[in-house]
Design an enzyme around this catalytic site. Structure first.
Site, PDB file in Angstrom:
ATOM      1  N   TYR A 176     -40.806 -42.073  15.108  1.00 58.72           N
ATOM      2  CA  TYR A 176     -41.871 -42.879  14.513  1.00 58.72           C
ATOM      3  C   TYR A 176     -42.967 -43.147  15.536  1.00 58.72           C
ATOM      4  O   TYR A 176     -44.160 -42.990  15.263  1.00 58.72           O
ATOM      5  CB  TYR A 176     -41.275 -44.195  13.998  1.00 58.72           C
ATOM      6  CG  TYR A 176     -42.238 -45.066  13.235  1.00 58.72           C
ATOM      7  CD1 TYR A 176     -42.516 -44.814  11.893  1.00 58.72           C
ATOM      8  CD2 TYR A 176     -42.864 -46.146  13.848  1.00 58.72           C
ATOM      9  CE1 TYR A 176     -43.398 -45.621  11.182  1.00 58.72           C
ATOM     10  CE2 TYR A 176     -43.741 -46.959  13.149  1.00 58.72           C
ATOM     11  CZ  TYR A 176     -44.002 -46.696  11.815  1.00 58.72           C
ATOM     12  OH  TYR A 176     -44.882 -47.488  11.116  1.00 58.72           O
ATOM     13  N   LYS A 187     -46.850 -41.755  15.441  1.00 60.06           N
ATOM     14  CA  LYS A 187     -47.967 -42.697  15.390  1.00 60.06           C
ATOM     15  C   LYS A 187     -48.882 -42.538  16.603  1.00 60.06           C
ATOM     16  O   LYS A 187     -50.107 -42.729  16.490  1.00 60.06           O
ATOM     17  CB  LYS A 187     -47.445 -44.135  15.296  1.00 60.06           C
ATOM     18  CG  LYS A 187     -46.727 -44.458  13.993  1.00 60.06           C
ATOM     19  CD  LYS A 187     -47.645 -44.296  12.784  1.00 60.06           C
ATOM     20  CE  LYS A 187     -46.976 -44.768  11.503  1.00 60.06           C
ATOM     21  NZ  LYS A 187     -47.849 -44.628  10.314  1.00 60.06           N
TER      22      LYS A 187
END
Length: 271
Positions: A164, A168
């Site tokens: 994640y 990002k």
């Protein structure tokens, strides 16, 4: 030059991905309340259609289109349908995302690729095709605002969030490059990233449960207590906190803001 600013988006058309729940649903609702016509997209029908019904029954204008953000042809057809239905295309909120919580050493390649595909490649495709539609000569051609739902995980490390965080971080830099290119080419398109702290959504709750099952935390309640303690403001964020920031970036009140990182995190990374 006018000194008046407005957080209204009357006459604008917005597309919000992952709009069936959580941040996406909240962003779609507030954009509609502020005057935009909104195309909601999601890979799941039922939840997004309920949000559309809620918006329309409250006097807004919205439609739903099922869409998989990692399918390039879906982006092309959805943008075309949005322009056809609403007569414009001014705002994109690249919100759709997934999580997979695990330690680096235990993270599977399958989970890594899934998160990268949705959270980074999906945003790349949304940015690419939004620019093509919004730029002079595009099917909308009036410029616009592209908003990437990023995360403080793009800025600081968070235990168990390897894929994640990496995705990002990629979105963070993609945003800056796109903003520079659109600015220098005089496209009239602004591109910014929005960086929430930990927001209490269904996705966050599921991530806490998953992290507990995989041994990152003893329980989901332990994970939530830890995340709450990380925020000096003393609580987790709510979807409306992020929706309000999204509205600012979508509106002409942010007309001099591009390539920027808007952090809405209760003071988490200020420490």
């Amino acid at each position: 030059m006018s000194t008046k600013t407005s957080f209204r988006v009357d006459g604008k058309v917005a597309l919000v991905t992952g709009a069936g729940r959580g941040l996406g649903a909240s962003c779609a609702r507030i954009l509609a309340e502020a005057g935009a016509k909104v195309m909601l997209t999601d890979i799941v029908n039922e939840q997004a259609e309920a949000v559309v019904e809620d918006i329309n029954s409250s006097g807004g204008q919205s439609l739903f289109r099922q869409m998989d953000v990692v399918q390039e042809e879906h982006w092309v057809s959805t943008i075309e349908e949005t322009v056809k239905a609403f007569g414009g295309f001014d705002i994109v909120v690249n919100n759709a995302g997934v999580e997979s919580m695990n330690l680096v050493e235990d993270h599977t390649l399958e989970d890594w690729r899934k998160v990268m595909s949705v959270n980074l490649e999906g945003v790349f495709l949304g940015t690419k095709h939004a620019i093509r539609a919004m730029k002079p000569g595009g099917i909308a051609g009036k410029g616009g605002s592209i908003i990437q739902m990023c995360s403080i995980c793009a800025m600081v490390g968070l235990e168990g969030a390897v894929s994640y965080s990496a995705a990002k971080a990629g979105v963070r830099m993609l945003t800056k490059v796109a903003a520079i290119e659109c600015g220098k080419l005089n496209y009239g398109i602004r591109v910014n990233s929005l960086h929430p702290g930990v927001i209490l959504t269904e996705l966050t709750k599921a991530g806490m449960e998953e992290s507990a099952k995989r041994g990152v935390f003893k329980s989901a309640s332990e994970a939530q207590a830890l995340y709450e303690s990380m925020h000096p403001i003393g609580r987790l964020g709510e979807p409306i906190d992020i929706a309000n920031a999204t509205l600012y970036l979508a509106s002409d009140a942010s007309s001099f803001v591009t390539g920027s990182e808007l952090v809405v995190d209760g003071g988490l990374i200020a420490q």
